[in-house]
Design a protein around this motif. Structure first.
Motif, mmCIF file in Angstrom:
data_model
loop_
_atom_site.group_PDB
_atom_site.id
_atom_site.type_symbol
_atom_site.label_atom_id
_atom_site.label_comp_id
_atom_site.label_asym_id
_atom_site.label_seq_id
_atom_site.Cartn_x
_atom_site.Cartn_y
_atom_site.Cartn_z
ATOM 1 N N LYS A 420 2.965 -7.074 14.040
ATOM 2 C CA LYS A 420 2.752 -6.289 12.818
ATOM 3 C C LYS A 420 2.983 -4.800 13.053
ATOM 4 O O LYS A 420 3.228 -4.056 12.125
ATOM 5 C CB LYS A 420 1.313 -6.487 12.310
ATOM 6 C CG LYS A 420 1.097 -7.865 11.704
ATOM 7 C CD LYS A 420 -0.246 -7.962 11.010
ATOM 8 C CE LYS A 420 -1.330 -8.360 11.961
ATOM 9 N NZ LYS A 420 -2.584 -8.774 11.355
ATOM 10 N N GLU A 425 11.805 0.121 11.477
ATOM 11 C CA GLU A 425 12.962 0.944 11.177
ATOM 12 C C GLU A 425 13.990 0.819 12.318
ATOM 13 O O GLU A 425 15.186 0.624 12.101
ATOM 14 C CB GLU A 425 12.522 2.404 11.019
ATOM 15 C CG GLU A 425 13.413 3.162 10.096
ATOM 16 C CD GLU A 425 12.833 4.528 9.756
ATOM 17 O OE1 GLU A 425 11.599 4.729 9.849
ATOM 18 O OE2 GLU A 425 13.645 5.395 9.420
ATOM 19 N N ASP A 445 4.300 -7.331 5.679
ATOM 20 C CA ASP A 445 4.158 -6.859 4.307
ATOM 21 C C ASP A 445 5.526 -6.791 3.624
ATOM 22 O O ASP A 445 6.419 -6.059 4.061
ATOM 23 C CB ASP A 445 3.494 -5.470 4.321
ATOM 24 C CG ASP A 445 3.374 -4.934 2.920
ATOM 25 O OD1 ASP A 445 2.830 -5.655 2.059
ATOM 26 O OD2 ASP A 445 3.857 -3.809 2.667
ATOM 27 N N ALA A 447 6.604 -5.670 0.698
ATOM 28 C CA ALA A 447 7.085 -4.425 0.052
ATOM 29 C C ALA A 447 7.639 -3.460 1.103
ATOM 30 O O ALA A 447 8.705 -2.860 0.910
ATOM 31 C CB ALA A 447 5.942 -3.789 -0.729
ATOM 32 N N SER A 448 6.931 -3.330 2.246
ATOM 33 C CA SER A 448 7.420 -2.392 3.274
ATOM 34 C C SER A 448 8.740 -2.873 3.851
ATOM 35 O O SER A 448 9.625 -2.054 4.147
ATOM 36 C CB SER A 448 6.430 -2.238 4.435
ATOM 37 O OG SER A 448 5.142 -2.455 4.041
ATOM 38 N N MET A 449 8.876 -4.155 4.042
ATOM 39 C CA MET A 449 10.130 -4.677 4.615
ATOM 40 C C MET A 449 11.282 -4.508 3.623
ATOM 41 O O MET A 449 12.389 -4.155 4.008
ATOM 42 C CB MET A 449 9.985 -6.166 4.998
ATOM 43 C CG MET A 449 8.948 -6.420 6.071
ATOM 44 S SD MET A 449 9.303 -5.522 7.594
ATOM 45 C CE MET A 449 7.707 -4.845 7.958
ATOM 46 N N ALA A 451 11.473 -2.174 1.445
ATOM 47 C CA ALA A 451 11.769 -0.738 1.404
ATOM 48 C C ALA A 451 12.650 -0.314 2.580
ATOM 49 O O ALA A 451 13.488 0.580 2.446
ATOM 50 C CB ALA A 451 10.470 0.055 1.404
ATOM 51 N N LEU A 452 12.473 -0.973 3.720
ATOM 52 C CA LEU A 452 13.276 -0.618 4.898
ATOM 53 C C LEU A 452 14.686 -1.205 4.834
ATOM 54 O O LEU A 452 15.541 -0.881 5.651
ATOM 55 C CB LEU A 452 12.584 -1.117 6.165
ATOM 56 C CG LEU A 452 11.373 -0.297 6.629
ATOM 57 C CD1 LEU A 452 10.628 -1.029 7.732
ATOM 58 C CD2 LEU A 452 11.819 1.079 7.116
#
Ligand code: UDX
Ligand code: UDX
Length: 470
Positions: A420, A425, A445, A447-449, A451-452
């Motif tokens: 985790k 990035e 997560d 959403a974070s993935m 976004a990347l």
């Protein structure tokens, strides 16, 4: 009082270490046929990885905890003899693929009968088919050595990864037997650290069957949530939300509702197949079919995951590098027995993918051995093609970054906490585009993935969720 345990495995080792820790005045001798395993128990590198185990072993070893291969001597000297040898699924003859192989249990019982003197309490720790104690009793009484025996069933409910806490604070201890005196003797050992009202006593058969039933119910919950995960993917529902919604019903409860690539481990599948075999033996076909579906669903879930990877990656993974994160059957263990990761990797290999595998605790030799075994059929045959694939299309990485470098996809197969906190990035920058991320444990997560820039696919989450009605 002296105690010994035959079988220094995942169950025998930690359980005896805990008894020795909690009862410093009772000598506990753990014996095993496997010299290498015993040497490891006597070293600084224990044969199994289990959080907190090192400290417990260090405290008791050399004081009242001994590991050796002197089985006969241990039997002669002990008042209570635990049998904790493995009981794998039979691979040959009657009941092959289903029934438990009781060869090792029988050998232990014969060895106990041959070496025993005076009175011994023999405790079945291994998970066994109902009425095995009957056979054990007959074997023990067949030697006419003058020794007398009581047989108890005391199944172990610890889960790997949390074994020390499970042993220290168990929900319950279960002891089944016929002799009140023998039951009381074993109760008095556990009562050193577990309250009496948590020590349940039953007849032998209820105890034997309770262990199989507990594992069947637990596995059934995993298969049930995994079945719903397929429906979630088809409909736009989210499996974690569904699990939270149903888990807050106190009758259902929140535990064991984590969707995954399927359950693994040495127990669930083996015990259910054993239960199915028992039901068939007693002519209970509908009951057998009912429980068999839990395993059928689990196989479907493993297959579904690898098939989805292939489909998503434009229907071909041939010659594409896929980074595999995690190979153990769950986090916090080095155990890979029946790990779902084995079958996902095998299926991807047979699609000619190049796998680069990283697991924080599983050594390379064990990974290769498991993959070879998974490619070998029941009659022991391994095709040249499969051997070639395991030898040439599998590499082992020292960390997650190396596994992901230059890869077309990452598949998370074990829920190790350290995955985790990876620098995603950096990982994304080192991969091909689209950078596929298949989360088989719903660990990361979304959403974070997103976004990347990853194209993330998770269990029980529809990929087209952004276009779903909500
Ligand atoms: C346990 C239980 O005993 C089994 O019934 C349950 O279903 C799974 O968990 P586990 O401790 O995980 O087995 O097995 P394993 O780690 O394979 O350990 C068994 C040990 O017994 C091995 O170290 C093996 O060498 C030893 N053994 C086996 C003996 O010492 N004598 C034998 O005759 C057979
Ligand atoms: C199990 C039983 O829990 C234990 O009581 C028994 O003594 C031995 O068998 P174990 O196999 O060590 O213990 O681990 P467990 O935590 O039960 O997990 C089994 C498998 O189910 C793992 O592969 C795990 O990842 C999977 N699992 C578990 C899920 O996929 N989802 C869940 O919600 C829970």
């Amino acid at each position: 009082m002296k105690i010994c345990c035959i079988g220094a495995g995942y169950v025998g080792g930690p359980t005896m270490a805990m008894i020795a820790k909690q009862c410093p005045d009772i000598p506990v001798h753990v014996v095993d046929l496997n010299q290498e395993r015993i040497d490891a128990w006597n070293s600084d590198h224990l044969p199994i990885y289990e959080p907190g185990l090192d400290e417990v072993v260090k405290e008791a070893r050399g004081r009242n905890l001994t590991f050796s291969t002197r089985v006969d001597e241990a039997i002669r000297e002990s008042d209570i003899i635990f049998i904790s040898v493995n009981t794998p699924t039979k691979t040959f003859g009657i009941g092959a693929g289903r029934a438990a192989n009781l060869e090792f249990i029988e050998k232990c019982a014969r060895q106990i009968a041959k070496n025993a003197n005076g009175h011994k309490i023999v405790v079945e720790k291994s998970t066994l088919p109902v009425r095995t104690a009957e056979a054990v009793k007959r074997i023990l009484s067949s030697e006419c050595s003058g020794a007398t025996f009581d047989v108890l069933s005391n199944p172990e409910f610890l889960a790997e990864g949390t074994a020390i806490d499970d042993l220290l604070n168990p929900d319950r201890v279960l002891i089944g037997g016929e002799s009140e005196a023998a039951i009381e003797t074993l109760c008095s050992v556990y009562a050193r650290w577990i309250s009496r009202d948590q020590i349940l006593t039953t007849n032998l058969w209820s105890s034997e069957l309770s262990k199989l039933t507990a594992n069947a119910f637990l596995a059934q919950r995993v298969s049930s949530i995994n079945a719903m995960s397929a429906l979630c993917e088809a409909t736009g529902a989210d499996i974690d939300e569904v699990a939270r919604a149903i888990g807050s019903d106190s009758r259902i409860g929140p535990k064991f509702l984590k969707a995954s690539i399927g359950f693994g481990g040495s127990c669930f599948q083996k015990d259910i197949l054993n239960l199915v075999y028992l039901c068939e033996h007693f002519g209970l076909r509908e009951v057998a079919n009912y429980w068999e579906q839990v395993v059928v669903m689990n196989d479907y879930q493993k297959r579904r995951f690898s098939e989805d990877i292939v489909k998503t990656m434009f229907n071909t993974v041939s010659d594409k590098k896929i980074g595999i994160w995690g190979f153990a059957f769950k986090k916090d263990t080095n155990d890979t027995r029946e790990s779902a990761a084995i079958y996902v990797c095998r299926d991807l290999l047979r699609e000619r993918a190049r796998l680069c595998i990283h697991d924080p605790r599983v050594p390379e030799s064990q990974i290769r051995q498991e993959l070879m075994a998974a490619c070998t059929d029941m009659s022991g045959h391994l095709t040249e093609k499969d051997r070639w694939l395991v030898e040439n299309n599998v590499s082992i990485a020292k960390d997650c970054y190396e596994a992901a470098d230059d890869a077309h996809a990452i598949a998370v197969l074990t829920e190790w906490d350290e995955f985790k906190t990876i620098d995603f990035e950096q990982v994304h920058a080192s991969m091909h585009r689209p950078s596929f991320l298949f989360d088989g444990r719903n660990l990361l997560d979304q959403a974070s993935m997103d976004a990347l820039g990853f194209e993330m696919h998770a269990i029980g989450k529809s990929f087209n969720r952004k276009n779903s009605p909500n």
